[in-house]
Design an enzyme around this catalytic site. Structure first.
Site, PDB file in Angstrom:
ATOM      1  N   ARG A   1     119.640 -17.358  48.563  1.00 14.32           N
ATOM      2  CA  ARG A   1     119.908 -16.669  47.314  1.00 14.32           C
ATOM      3  C   ARG A   1     120.343 -17.599  46.177  1.00 14.32           C
ATOM      4  O   ARG A   1     120.408 -17.171  45.019  1.00 14.32           O
ATOM      5  CB  ARG A   1     120.998 -15.609  47.569  1.00 14.32           C
ATOM      6  CG  ARG A   1     121.091 -14.494  46.535  1.00 14.32           C
ATOM      7  CD  ARG A   1     119.787 -13.759  46.344  1.00 14.32           C
ATOM      8  NE  ARG A   1     119.240 -13.154  47.537  1.00 14.32           N
ATOM      9  CZ  ARG A   1     119.546 -11.952  48.006  1.00 14.32           C
ATOM     10  NH1 ARG A   1     120.411 -11.197  47.375  1.00 14.32           N
ATOM     11  NH2 ARG A   1     118.967 -11.485  49.086  1.00 14.32           N
ATOM     12  N   GLU A   2     120.629 -18.873  46.477  1.00 17.82           N
ATOM     13  CA  GLU A   2     121.178 -19.761  45.448  1.00 17.82           C
ATOM     14  C   GLU A   2     120.329 -19.843  44.181  1.00 17.82           C
ATOM     15  O   GLU A   2     120.875 -19.767  43.068  1.00 17.82           O
ATOM     16  CB  GLU A   2     121.400 -21.172  46.037  1.00 17.82           C
ATOM     17  CG  GLU A   2     122.605 -21.296  46.946  1.00 17.82           C
ATOM     18  CD  GLU A   2     122.299 -20.892  48.375  1.00 17.82           C
ATOM     19  OE1 GLU A   2     123.152 -21.112  49.237  1.00 17.82           O
ATOM     20  OE2 GLU A   2     121.196 -20.351  48.628  1.00 17.82           O
ATOM     21  N   PRO A   3     118.981 -20.044  44.275  1.00 16.75           N
ATOM     22  CA  PRO A   3     118.203 -20.132  43.033  1.00 16.75           C
ATOM     23  C   PRO A   3     118.320 -18.886  42.156  1.00 16.75           C
ATOM     24  O   PRO A   3     118.276 -18.992  40.923  1.00 16.75           O
ATOM     25  CB  PRO A   3     116.770 -20.341  43.534  1.00 16.75           C
ATOM     26  CG  PRO A   3     116.939 -21.030  44.843  1.00 16.75           C
ATOM     27  CD  PRO A   3     118.152 -20.378  45.456  1.00 16.75           C
TER      28      PRO A   3
END
Length: 256
Positions: free
Chosen positions: A144-146
């Site tokens: 989920r980071e991007p």
């Protein structure tokens, strides 16, 4: 490590890491990462298997979203506060966080992630840090980071590429989509998917099987496999010769 949000135990040759914040789906904090790093640095030499799991219905929902706000979480600065720090300090801080994950790759032991429910972001990367992944059917991964404007920085990018290939890894990260258990097994992210009620028993059976061979032979083999992708074929042959010589010498000494 008290009040770290983790249960960390060692029972003979088996160490266990249990993420223990079920009320927030085991969302992770810097305090947890520091405790993981300290535990990894202190793992006794006779530990051969490390099992990582989450308390409750989720493995880990990833970064505690409260860290993205302007308020401290359990005494830790908001994550975005790092953006105002000098570059060297940012690199040092991230390296300290990465140490909470990277120790699971060491050749002294084999690490197993027992994954049920959500494994998101930092949770996905924690599972990727382990050598083996055993999934329940409801397990689902997402990088989920991007989607938050960040990059995966906890050591997950290399094992993800090694497991599924560059283009699939890029697609998973760039879309932040869910990869559910059946697909994870198909693409090589999961070693096995078992019914939820069999997850604990399967991990125990796997642990017992890993404890059977001679420990130093397993450690040498893991080291060979970890380095294989970065060596030429001839370099790998040389590494195998060197490792086998060490094993033969050790066995000759033991039997002599």
């Amino acid at each position: 490590m008290e009040n770290s949000g983790l249960r960390l135990t060692v029972d003979g040759p088996v160490a266990r890491v249990v993420l223990d914040r079920p009320e927030v789906r085991n969302a992770q904090t810097p305090r947890m990462w520091r405790a993981l790093a300290e535990f990894g640095a202190a793992v006794p030499a006779d530990v051969r298997v490390v099992v990582v799991s989450g308390e409750g219905p989720s493995f880990s929902a990833g970064l505690d979203r409260a860290l993205m706000t302007a308020e401290p979480v359990e005494g830790d600065e908001p994550l975005l506060a790092l953006g105002t720090k000098p570059v060297d300090e940012v690199h040092r801080t991230i390296a300290e966080i990465q140490a909470g994950f990277s120790w699971l790759r060491r050749p002294e032991f084999i690490s197993i992630a027992a994954v049920q429910g959500h494994a998101v972001g930092a949770g996905f990367q924690l599972a990727l840090a382990c050598d083996l992944r055993v999934l329940a059917p409801d397990a689902k991964f997402s990088m989920r980071e991007p989607a938050l404007g960040l990059v995966p920085d906890l050591g997950g990018t290399q094992p993800l590429v090694q497991l599924v290939g560059y283009s699939r890894a890029l697609e998973i990260c760039a879309t932040s989509r869910w990869v559910e258990a059946a697909e994870a097994k198909e693409m090589g992210l999961a070693n096995i998917v078992v019914p939820a009620e069999e997850l604990e028993g399967t991990v125990k059976d796997l642990t017992d099987a890993l404890l059977t061979p001679l420990v130093d032979a397993i450690r040498e083999t893991k080291a060979l496999l970890l380095g294989a992708a970065d060596r030429t074929y001839q370099e790998q042959l040389k590494a195998e010769r060197e490792a086998q010589q060490r094993r033969l010498a050790a066995l000759a000494w033991y039997l002599g």
